[in-house]
Design a protein around this motif. Structure first.
Motif, PDB file in Angstrom:
ATOM      1  N   UNK A 193      64.113  12.400  27.711  1.00 30.19           N
ATOM      2  CA  UNK A 193      63.659  11.276  26.892  1.00 30.19           C
ATOM      3  C   UNK A 193      64.816  10.780  26.021  1.00 30.19           C
ATOM      4  N   UNK A 194      64.563  10.513  24.743  1.00 32.41           N
ATOM      5  CA  UNK A 194      65.604   9.970  23.868  1.00 32.41           C
ATOM      6  C   UNK A 194      66.171  11.033  22.931  1.00 32.41           C
ATOM      7  N   UNK A 225      66.457  -0.563  23.177  1.00 29.42           N
ATOM      8  CA  UNK A 225      67.652  -0.616  24.014  1.00 29.42           C
ATOM      9  C   UNK A 225      68.780   0.237  23.440  1.00 29.42           C
ATOM     10  N   UNK A 226      68.915   0.259  22.118  1.00 26.15           N
ATOM     11  CA  UNK A 226      69.988   1.043  21.521  1.00 26.15           C
ATOM     12  C   UNK A 226      69.835   2.519  21.861  1.00 26.15           C
ATOM     13  N   UNK A 227      68.595   2.997  21.938  1.00 28.79           N
ATOM     14  CA  UNK A 227      68.367   4.394  22.309  1.00 28.79           C
ATOM     15  C   UNK A 227      68.806   4.648  23.746  1.00 28.79           C
ATOM     16  N   UNK A 228      68.505   3.706  24.647  1.00 30.28           N
ATOM     17  CA  UNK A 228      68.942   3.868  26.032  1.00 30.28           C
ATOM     18  C   UNK A 228      70.460   3.925  26.111  1.00 30.28           C
ATOM     19  N   UNK A 229      71.141   3.029  25.405  1.00 25.93           N
ATOM     20  CA  UNK A 229      72.599   3.026  25.453  1.00 25.93           C
ATOM     21  C   UNK A 229      73.182   4.291  24.825  1.00 25.93           C
ATOM     22  N   UNK A 230      72.526   4.810  23.786  1.00 27.89           N
ATOM     23  CA  UNK A 230      72.993   6.067  23.188  1.00 27.89           C
ATOM     24  C   UNK A 230      72.908   7.217  24.184  1.00 27.89           C
ATOM     25  N   UNK A 231      71.829   7.252  24.960  1.00 32.06           N
ATOM     26  CA  UNK A 231      71.700   8.290  25.987  1.00 32.06           C
ATOM     27  C   UNK A 231      72.806   8.144  27.023  1.00 32.06           C
ATOM     28  N   UNK A 365      77.371 -11.809  29.759  1.00 33.93           N
ATOM     29  CA  UNK A 365      76.008 -11.335  29.971  1.00 33.93           C
ATOM     30  C   UNK A 365      75.275 -11.128  28.652  1.00 33.93           C
ATOM     31  N   UNK A 366      75.984 -10.672  27.637  1.00 32.78           N
ATOM     32  CA  UNK A 366      75.358 -10.531  26.320  1.00 32.78           C
ATOM     33  C   UNK A 366      74.924 -11.879  25.774  1.00 32.78           C
ATOM     34  N   UNK A 367      75.732 -12.900  25.988  1.00 27.06           N
ATOM     35  CA  UNK A 367      75.411 -14.232  25.488  1.00 27.06           C
ATOM     36  C   UNK A 367      74.235 -14.844  26.238  1.00 27.06           C
ATOM     37  N   UNK A 368      74.208 -14.691  27.562  1.00 32.52           N
ATOM     38  CA  UNK A 368      73.201 -15.371  28.379  1.00 32.52           C
ATOM     39  C   UNK A 368      71.879 -14.610  28.410  1.00 32.52           C
ATOM     40  N   UNK A 369      71.950 -13.275  28.490  1.00 33.66           N
ATOM     41  CA  UNK A 369      70.739 -12.478  28.694  1.00 33.66           C
ATOM     42  C   UNK A 369      70.365 -11.614  27.499  1.00 33.66           C
ATOM     43  N   UNK A 370      71.143 -11.684  26.412  1.00 36.25           N
ATOM     44  CA  UNK A 370      70.911 -10.782  25.289  1.00 36.25           C
ATOM     45  C   UNK A 370      69.539 -10.890  24.668  1.00 36.25           C
ATOM     46  N   UNK A 371      69.041 -12.106  24.481  1.00 38.12           N
ATOM     47  CA  UNK A 371      67.737 -12.278  23.837  1.00 38.12           C
ATOM     48  C   UNK A 371      66.598 -11.712  24.665  1.00 38.12           C
ATOM     49  N   UNK A 372      66.802 -11.604  25.986  1.00 39.13           N
ATOM     50  CA  UNK A 372      65.722 -11.151  26.862  1.00 39.13           C
ATOM     51  C   UNK A 372      65.561  -9.646  26.848  1.00 39.13           C
ATOM     52  N   UNK A 373      66.497  -8.898  26.265  1.00 41.33           N
ATOM     53  CA  UNK A 373      66.407  -7.436  26.255  1.00 41.33           C
ATOM     54  C   UNK A 373      66.051  -6.886  24.895  1.00 41.33           C
ATOM     55  N   UNK A 374      65.842  -7.747  23.914  1.00 40.63           N
ATOM     56  CA  UNK A 374      65.515  -7.275  22.562  1.00 40.63           C
ATOM     57  C   UNK A 374      64.139  -6.641  22.510  1.00 40.63           C
TER      58      UNK A 374
END
Length: 374
Positions: A193-194, A225-231, A365-374
């Protein structure tokens, strides 16, 4: 195993942990980072195998749980294995079905020995163990098989996550002991998990078992998402750079590129094909819903910057018309386009890692798709 499966890093990004590698299998060489179209039921929905080849797919994913229940392993074996059964002569990865057992099956009973469950199809009862799952995957004949693991949801208590992690470690050991097919690579799956200490516990245990590759499971299940990136940052520290890493079930464009920057090689996700069937397509400007009224008279392609077959030949207005009319071709064309987008994004990642411009792709990708992963 090295005669059948080999992984070699050929380029590394000087700014991130991203790398390009060549992975050889009995059914061809796969360049990573790669996106694997999902063919759960021995088919990628709305696509024929020759169309996937035209798109440049070198490996697809199928699911041992679903194929075990229907049509059954015997008929697939008679067809010469999964490659012969589905008419696909490139590489296949089979998921063990652990996620499906825990998410689809009812009346399941989990023990250290395995999982007793009731089929979501007909209510029949089954008992899967690490050894029996290995037998199924070996009979299917995939190039890469995944260990049987215990998947967890989010949120989950640390106590429950620990119990599942320890069971996953035990099952990985039993899978490795049971697996005997020399032309099939067996990947371990890291759970936890996290919780960093559980991820570390599982990662270190599986690295000690020396699998040829490692899946990272239990992410993109609702955690921030920050938890996923931390893992993923922790996994980059723990896992050997000399072996492939597979982030299971993750395929949003930004998530994929962020994970590539953290050293991940392989991805799969049903969303590009599922969203396509519902009229949602990926473009260089973000997501586009082709059912929107304002597209009724729009004769431009889905994405003016895309060179796929769909964008070269059909308009937004036409594809909207197909969706509104309930035509099967709507699903086929949108699926073709979305898979092209994901496969092309992986190709662009490989190209930019080699030439040193990968950080620009990440920022785009952060600019174009960033809002969709919040």
């Amino acid at each position: 195993m090295k005669d059948f499966f080999n992984y070699e890093v050929i380029a590394e990004c000087p700014h991130t942990r991203a790398r390009v590698a060549r992975m050889s299998t009995p059914h061809g060489i796969i360049e990573t980072p790669c996106f694997m179209p999902v063919g759960t039921q021995a088919t990628v929905k709305a696509m024929a195998p020759f169309e996937l080849e035209m798109l440049g797919a070198r490996i697809i994913l199928s699911n041992a749980y679903h194929l075990y229940l229907r049509p059954g392993v015997d008929i697939i074996e008679k067809a010469g294995g999964l490659h012969g059964f589905m008419g696909w002569d490139r590489a296949i990865l089979t998921d063990s079905g652990g996620f499906q057992v825990f998410s689809l099956a009812s009346l399941r009973n989990v023990s250290d020995d395995g999982v007793e469950f009731q089929s979501h199809l007909d209510g029949s009862r089954h008992f899967l163990t690490p050894a029996s799952v290995m037998a199924v995957e070996e009979s299917l004949g995939s190039d890469i098989a995944m260990c049987f693991d215990e998947c967890t949801s989010y949120p989950i208590s640390e106590e429950d996550a620990r119990r599942a992690t320890l069971r996953t470690i035990r099952w990985a050991m039993l899978c490795k002991q049971s697996h005997s097919r020399p032309d099939q690579a067996l990947f371990g799956i890291i759970q936890g998990s996290v919780f960093p200490e559980l991820r570390r516990l599982c990662g270190e245990a599986l690295v000690d078992m020396d699998f040829p590759g490692y899946g990272i499971g239990g992410l993109a299940v609702g955690e921030p998402k920050r938890m996923m990136y931390d893992v993923l940052e922790l996994m980059d520290q723990l896992l050997p750079r000399s072996k492939p890493r597979y982030l299971m079930g993750v395929g949003h464009p930004l998530d994929m590129v962020e994970a590539i920057a953290l050293g991940v090689d392989m991805f799969d996700c049903v969303l590009p094909t599922r969203n396509a069937r519902n009229g949602s397509v990926l473009t260089s400007r973000g997501m586009l819903n082709v059912r929107r009224q304002e597209l009724k008279d729009d004769l431009s392609p889905l994405d003016p910057k895309c060179n796929c077959y769909v964008c070269k030949n059909f308009s937004r207005a036409y594809i909207r018309h197909l969706h509104k009319a309930g035509e099967i071709l709507a699903s086929r064309l949108c699926t073709w386009h979305n898979l092209h987008f994901m496969l092309e994004l992986a190709r662009e990642a490989r190209r930019t890692i080699v030439d040193g411009s990968f950080p620009r792709l990440l920022e785009y990708c952060r600019k174009v798709f960033g809002d969709e992963t919040d």
